[in-house]
Design a protein around this motif. Structure first.
Motif, short mmCIF file in Angstrom:
data_model
loop_
_atom_site.label_atom_id
_atom_site.label_comp_id
_atom_site.label_asym_id
_atom_site.label_seq_id
_atom_site.Cartn_x
_atom_site.Cartn_y
_atom_site.Cartn_z
N MET A 177 5.24 0.64 7.32
CA MET A 177 6.56 0.91 7.11
C MET A 177 7.09 2.13 7.71
N GLY A 178 6.44 3.22 7.15
CA GLY A 178 6.73 4.63 7.45
C GLY A 178 6.24 5.78 6.60
N GLU A 179 6.37 7.09 6.90
CA GLU A 179 5.85 8.14 5.93
C GLU A 179 6.69 7.89 4.60
N ALA A 192 3.62 4.07 3.74
CA ALA A 192 4.05 2.79 2.95
C ALA A 192 3.75 1.69 3.79
N THR A 193 2.68 0.86 3.39
CA THR A 193 2.14 -0.43 4.11
C THR A 193 2.48 -1.52 3.61
N VAL A 253 -3.91 1.06 1.89
CA VAL A 253 -3.51 1.10 3.29
C VAL A 253 -3.75 -0.33 3.83
N ARG A 254 -2.61 -0.95 4.17
CA ARG A 254 -2.51 -2.36 4.69
C ARG A 254 -2.05 -2.45 6.08
N GLY A 292 0.90 -1.17 -0.04
CA GLY A 292 -0.21 0.15 0.04
C GLY A 292 0.73 1.21 0.09
N VAL A 293 0.57 1.99 -0.76
CA VAL A 293 1.29 3.58 -1.01
C VAL A 293 0.06 4.62 -0.71
#
Length: 252
Positions: free
Chosen positions: A220-222, A182-183, A215-216, A175-176
């Motif tokens: 991971m982070g921004e 980032a997911t 969105v997962r 996901g982005v």
């Protein structure tokens, strides 16, 4: 025809009892058929073996929401297009980190085989793809194996990874999203991804267009933590505006 298909699968399973992997070309020679025939056999939903990075291995079954084997045949050309762009960033003698996922092996394939580099990885399919690069020195991080996404989760990040500083880290994501960043699907991937985000000098997120807006569960982070986002086509206007404001390079 189905009987011949089943017979070929049975022979592959028998061969994998003697070795944990079998190269596609070797399998074609063993069975006396073309590589394309074997690819068709392995695309069957019921096939108990899969093709990962040019090697045939046993199907990793799991109850996870994400199965590597389910994703490997999705949007292949889109992944390859993004991967070729990402591979263009590689320079000789660099140390590179390669994330897990089904896009990452295409990055490796796109790197010229004569280019010498050191690779750090923690997933089985990425490791197998790196074996095809004769000028590559590979560092595989060991740990607990998770079959659904074919990764090795290190029991202690400090054992190996604390000694490595990659020039470029190539990340995958499921996901982005501008708000959530980032997911990915699996929490067990996060320790190594977070290590890379802290250790590497350059961070490159490589995704096909289907990941935009998604969105997962595992964050991971921004997106601002990445130097570049590489994809097969232009993102939507919101992400383009965000990338420009955050000085994140877009490659598509």
């Amino acid at each position: 025809m189905e009987t011949r298909h089943d017979d070929r699968i049975a022979q592959l399973l028998q061969a994998l009892k003697r070795s944990d992997k079998l190269h596609l070309k070797e399998a074609a020679t063993l069975l006396g058929v073309s590589e394309m025939t074997i690819r068709r056999d392995l695309n069957s939903d019921s096939a108990p073996v899969v093709l990962l990075g040019g090697y045939i291995v046993l199907e990793p079954r799991s109850a996870s929401h994400y199965l590597l084997s389910d994703q490997k045949t999705r949007l292949v050309e889109e992944k390859r297009k993004a991967a070729r762009l990402a591979a263009s960033l590689v320079q000789p003698h660099q140390t590179l980190f390669f994330d897990c996922g089904t896009t990452t092996p295409w990055i490796i394939e796109a790197i010229d085989s004569t280019v010498p580099f050191t690779a750090v990885c923690y997933s089985l399919n990425t490791f197998l793809a790196l074996q095809e690069k004769p000028a590559c020195r590979v560092i595989l991080c060991g740990g607990e194996f998770h079959a659904s996404n074919a990764i090795f989760k290190p029991l202690n990040i400090q054992d190996t990874l604390s000694n490595v500083c990659p020039d470029i880290a190539f990340y995958s994501a499921a996901g982005v999203n501008v708000k959530q960043g980032a997911t990915c699907f699996n929490l067990e991937e996060l320790p190594v991804k977070q290590w890379a985000l802290n250790a590497a000098q350059q961070h490159v997120l490589v995704v096909d267009h289907s990941k935009f807006g998604k969105v997962r569960p595992a964050r991971m982070g921004e997106l601002s933590r990445f130097d570049a986002i590489v994809s097969d086509c232009r993102p939507d206007d919101e992400l383009v505006s965000y990338a420009k404001a955050q000085q994140v390079k877009l490659m598509y």
